[in-house]
Design a protein around this motif. Structure first.
Motif, mmCIF file in Angstrom:
data_model
loop_
_atom_site.group_PDB
_atom_site.id
_atom_site.type_symbol
_atom_site.label_atom_id
_atom_site.label_comp_id
_atom_site.label_asym_id
_atom_site.label_seq_id
_atom_site.Cartn_x
_atom_site.Cartn_y
_atom_site.Cartn_z
ATOM 1 N N GLY A 213 0.800 -1.221 0.000
ATOM 2 C CA GLY A 213 0.000 0.000 0.000
ATOM 3 C C GLY A 213 0.830 1.267 0.000
ATOM 4 N N CYS A 214 0.150 2.407 -0.096
ATOM 5 C CA CYS A 214 0.821 3.707 -0.131
ATOM 6 C C CYS A 214 -0.103 4.799 0.397
ATOM 7 N N ASN A 215 0.487 5.696 1.220
ATOM 8 C CA ASN A 215 -0.299 6.798 1.806
ATOM 9 C C ASN A 215 -0.004 8.131 1.144
ATOM 10 N N ASN A 216 0.752 8.124 0.037
ATOM 11 C CA ASN A 216 1.228 9.396 -0.514
ATOM 12 C C ASN A 216 0.245 10.123 -1.421
ATOM 13 N N PHE A 217 -0.611 9.401 -2.068
ATOM 14 C CA PHE A 217 -1.640 10.006 -2.929
ATOM 15 C C PHE A 217 -1.075 11.028 -3.905
ATOM 16 N N CYS A 218 -0.023 10.659 -4.640
ATOM 17 C CA CYS A 218 0.431 11.527 -5.720
ATOM 18 C C CYS A 218 -0.767 11.691 -6.651
ATOM 19 N N SER A 219 -0.990 12.910 -7.107
ATOM 20 C CA SER A 219 -2.287 13.215 -7.745
ATOM 21 C C SER A 219 -2.530 12.469 -9.048
ATOM 22 N N TYR A 220 -1.503 11.910 -9.687
ATOM 23 C CA TYR A 220 -1.684 11.182 -10.951
ATOM 24 C C TYR A 220 -1.796 9.668 -10.731
ATOM 25 N N CYS A 221 -1.621 9.215 -9.485
ATOM 26 C CA CYS A 221 -1.391 7.789 -9.265
ATOM 27 C C CYS A 221 -2.614 7.053 -8.713
ATOM 28 N N ILE A 222 -2.863 5.901 -9.273
ATOM 29 C CA ILE A 222 -4.029 5.091 -8.884
ATOM 30 C C ILE A 222 -3.666 4.086 -7.779
ATOM 31 N N VAL A 223 -2.370 3.891 -7.539
ATOM 32 C CA VAL A 223 -1.925 2.840 -6.610
ATOM 33 C C VAL A 223 -2.568 2.921 -5.223
ATOM 34 N N PRO A 224 -2.609 4.092 -4.565
ATOM 35 C CA PRO A 224 -3.213 4.122 -3.226
ATOM 36 C C PRO A 224 -4.666 3.657 -3.210
ATOM 37 N N TYR A 225 -5.363 3.790 -4.360
ATOM 38 C CA TYR A 225 -6.772 3.403 -4.429
ATOM 39 C C TYR A 225 -6.923 1.903 -4.664
ATOM 40 N N GLY A 257 8.265 -2.660 -2.010
ATOM 41 C CA GLY A 257 7.206 -1.854 -1.390
ATOM 42 C C GLY A 257 6.973 -0.666 -2.300
ATOM 43 N N GLN A 258 5.749 -0.095 -2.257
ATOM 44 C CA GLN A 258 5.517 1.075 -3.089
ATOM 45 C C GLN A 258 6.385 2.238 -2.634
ATOM 46 N N ASN A 259 6.673 2.297 -1.322
ATOM 47 C CA ASN A 259 7.534 3.342 -0.779
ATOM 48 C C ASN A 259 8.294 2.782 0.418
ATOM 49 N N SER A 294 11.873 3.872 -3.706
ATOM 50 C CA SER A 294 12.107 4.905 -2.692
ATOM 51 C C SER A 294 11.379 6.184 -3.048
ATOM 52 N N HIS A 295 10.863 6.893 -2.045
ATOM 53 C CA HIS A 295 10.255 8.207 -2.267
ATOM 54 C C HIS A 295 11.220 9.243 -1.712
ATOM 55 N N PRO A 296 11.594 10.247 -2.525
ATOM 56 C CA PRO A 296 12.611 11.225 -2.077
ATOM 57 C C PRO A 296 12.273 11.907 -0.748
ATOM 58 N N ASN A 333 1.457 16.615 -5.933
ATOM 59 C CA ASN A 333 1.442 16.252 -4.505
ATOM 60 C C ASN A 333 2.620 15.349 -4.133
ATOM 61 N N ARG A 334 3.814 15.679 -4.704
ATOM 62 C CA ARG A 334 5.004 14.844 -4.431
ATOM 63 C C ARG A 334 5.701 15.253 -3.140
ATOM 64 N N LYS A 335 5.382 16.375 -2.590
ATOM 65 C CA LYS A 335 5.896 16.776 -1.266
ATOM 66 C C LYS A 335 7.413 17.010 -1.219
HETATM 67 S S1 SF4 Z 1 3.552 7.335 -7.323
HETATM 68 FE FE1 SF4 Z 1 4.376 5.940 -5.797
HETATM 69 S S2 SF4 Z 1 4.458 7.162 -3.947
HETATM 70 FE FE2 SF4 Z 1 3.053 8.210 -5.307
HETATM 71 S S3 SF4 Z 1 1.027 7.425 -4.787
HETATM 72 FE FE3 SF4 Z 1 1.836 6.175 -6.457
HETATM 73 S S4 SF4 Z 1 2.790 4.412 -5.462
HETATM 74 FE FE4 SF4 Z 1 2.528 6.026 -3.918
#
Ligand code: SF4
Length: 496
Positions: A213-225, A257-259, A294-296, A333-335
């Motif tokens: 899973g992932c809690n980052n919710f990058c605005s283009y990414c479907i993975v957290p959903y 892991g996603q992150n 890795s997430h920067p 939303n890459r923070k």
């Molecule tokens: S791009 Fe990576 S870090 Fe961002 S929401 Fe998707 S899986 Fe998570």
């Protein structure tokens, strides 16, 4: 012959992988707890597969098609592990009696590819009604997709998702015992069940999931959903899995892991990723440790210290940038900002000079101007990546970016993509040539696809090397003189 029937409800999970599945008491109710419950259904599946094979006059075969990332590849090894233990024979194409698609949904074309293949499977099933079709993975976590499959591909027998992939054996038994499509999808889960059989692709290396899973919710990414909230495995479970992999001949692990940098935050006793790496390093017989992604924003000085002083952590770090423009990074939303990323990359290059740095870059994010794109090119010139995965922005329904205005016209995106690719490849060729003339350790992975007199292996920095050698070298770490860099790989000579 079984002297005593085994009631899995009372068997400790540590003993589960050593039992004779033919002796499982299937008259007893299925255990409540995992993984015992899945072994009960694997045993049940064995008896179904046995009788169906006799009826068919041949051993039932399976074929697992994996779409997407290394986490999906690791999940597919588990699907194959369950099917092999259940008595299916491994098939090499969609002609198999059971076809499983482990899907990806990170970009639109991944979905289109699956629909295309499903049409073909449907025509095969018309000719062989006994054929079974199962779908799992990220794409199945999208409600619209499931509705479309129910309507247009009703010949599919089983649909399950990313959160309950461990229930595969149980769900397959249900699907084989019922005439209707079985759908079991979970919104999320806090359950982690990893003690299931896995059929590894390589004997000498393996992926190891450390978190989901992932809690980052990058605005283009479907993975957290589709992969849910972050949940980390307990370090002791990861260590014991790696120890048994090493006993089984594994030399290299890829921690997945996603992150991975936010590993351990949800554990009762939080453990940092760097602390986990220190523990894994102690494992005797393990030669190499890789990890992604890795997430920067979460890459700590502690991690850099551990990598710097490690003999086992490979000299490769994948650090997605996505965009070089701080304005776009905010929209994504890459923070982190351009400056923060550049500072981190400079610190990594300073502290670990032989590190191979690779990245992901998206071109054509909504609202991206030529100035924004020039910022991306600027970062590429300054960081000088060893290689980069470059993507054209893909609108994913349900993500915030999909609703953003200023979607960029295709011809502009294509032009930028080409300019980026040229720059990335030019620099990558120069960076790859850095180790020419050195003699370095290579983990031999296979015979060379094009020339059987050569074997192919991987350097610690992840570059491929082809050199004269024999099949018995596969799975061994040998020293190779790097004679000539051919852009993105080396031609070498074995050094005794
Ligand atoms: S791009 Fe990576 S870090 Fe961002 S929401 Fe998707 S899986 Fe998570």
């Amino acid at each position: 012959m079984c002297n005593n029937k085994i009631d899995l409800r009372v068997l400790p999970k540590e003993e589960i992988s050593n039992i004779d599945l033919n002796c499982v008491d299937l008259d007893a109710p299925a255990p409540e707890y995992e993984p015992q419950r899945q072994y009960y259904f694997i045993s049940k599946l064995r008896s179904i597969v046995k009788s169906e094979s006799e009826k068919a006059g041949h051993p039932l075969t399976f074929f697992v098609q994996t779409f997407g990332c290394q986490m999906n590849a690791r999940d597919s090894e588990k699907l194959r592990g369950v099917l092999e233990l259940a008595g299916y024979a491994s098939g090499d194409s969609e002609d198999a009696d059971l076809v499983v698609y482990n899907t990806c949904t990170v970009r639109e074309n991944a979905n289109l590819k699956v629909y295309g293949r499903l049409g073909y499977l449907g025509s095969m099933k018309k000719k062989n009604p006994n054929k079974k079709i199962a779908l799992c993975g990220c794409m199945m976590q999208e409600p619209d997709v499931v509705e479309k499959i129910k309507k247009s591909y009703h010949f599919v027998d089983l649909i399950f998702g990313t959160h309950n992939i461990f229930k595969f054996a149980e769900l397959l038994v249900t699907a084989l015992e019922s005439e209707r499509m079985v759908i079991d999808l979970w919104k999320d889960t806090d359950q982690i069940v990893e003690e299931l059989p896995a059929e590894r692709t390589y004997s000498f290396k393996s992926g190891v999931n450390i978190m989901f899973g992932c809690n980052n919710f990058c605005s283009y990414c479907i993975v957290p959903y589709v992969r849910g909230r972050e949940r980390s495995r307990r370090p002791e479970d990861i260590i014991s899995e790696i120890k048994s992999l090493v006993q089984d001949g594994v030399k290299e692990v890829m921690l997945l892991g996603q992150n991975v940098n936010s590993y351990g935050k949800n554990l009762d006793t939080p453990v940092t990723f760097a602390q986990l790496l220190r523990q894994i390093e102690q494992i005797e017989g393990l030669e190499r440790i890789r990890f992604m992604t890795s997430h920067p924003k979460d890459l700590s000085d502690e991690l850099i210290e551990v990598m710097k002083h490690s003999d086992k952590i490979c000299r490769h770090l994948h650090l997605p940038l996505q965009s070089g423009s701080s304005r776009i990074l905010k929209q994504m939303n890459r923070k982190y900002t351009k400056e923060q990323y550049l500072e981190l990359a400079a610190k990594l290059r300073r502290e670990i000079p032989d590190l191979s740095l690779t990245t992901d870059i998206i071109v054509g994010f909504p609202g991206e101007t030529e100035e924004d794109f020039q910022e991306t090119l600027d970062v590429v010139r300054r960081v000088r990546y060893d290689s980069a995965f470059t993507f054209i922005y893909s609108r994913r329904t349900g993500t915030p970016a999909a609703a953003m205005k200023d979607q960029i016209p295709e011809e502009i995106v294509k032009d930028r993509f080409q300019r980026l690719l040229t720059l990335v490849q030019d620099i990558s060729q120069e960076m790859s040539a850095r180790v020419q003339g050195q003699t370095l350790p290579v983990l031999v992975e296979s015979l060379n696809e094009h020339d059987p007199a050569l074997v192919t292996g991987r350097l610690s920095n992840n570059l491929l090397v082809h050199f004269p050698g024999t099949e018995d070298l596969i799975g061994q770490t040998v020293y190779v003189y790097l004679k000539e860099c051919k852009g993105f790989y080396y031609i070498g000579e074995l050094r005794k």
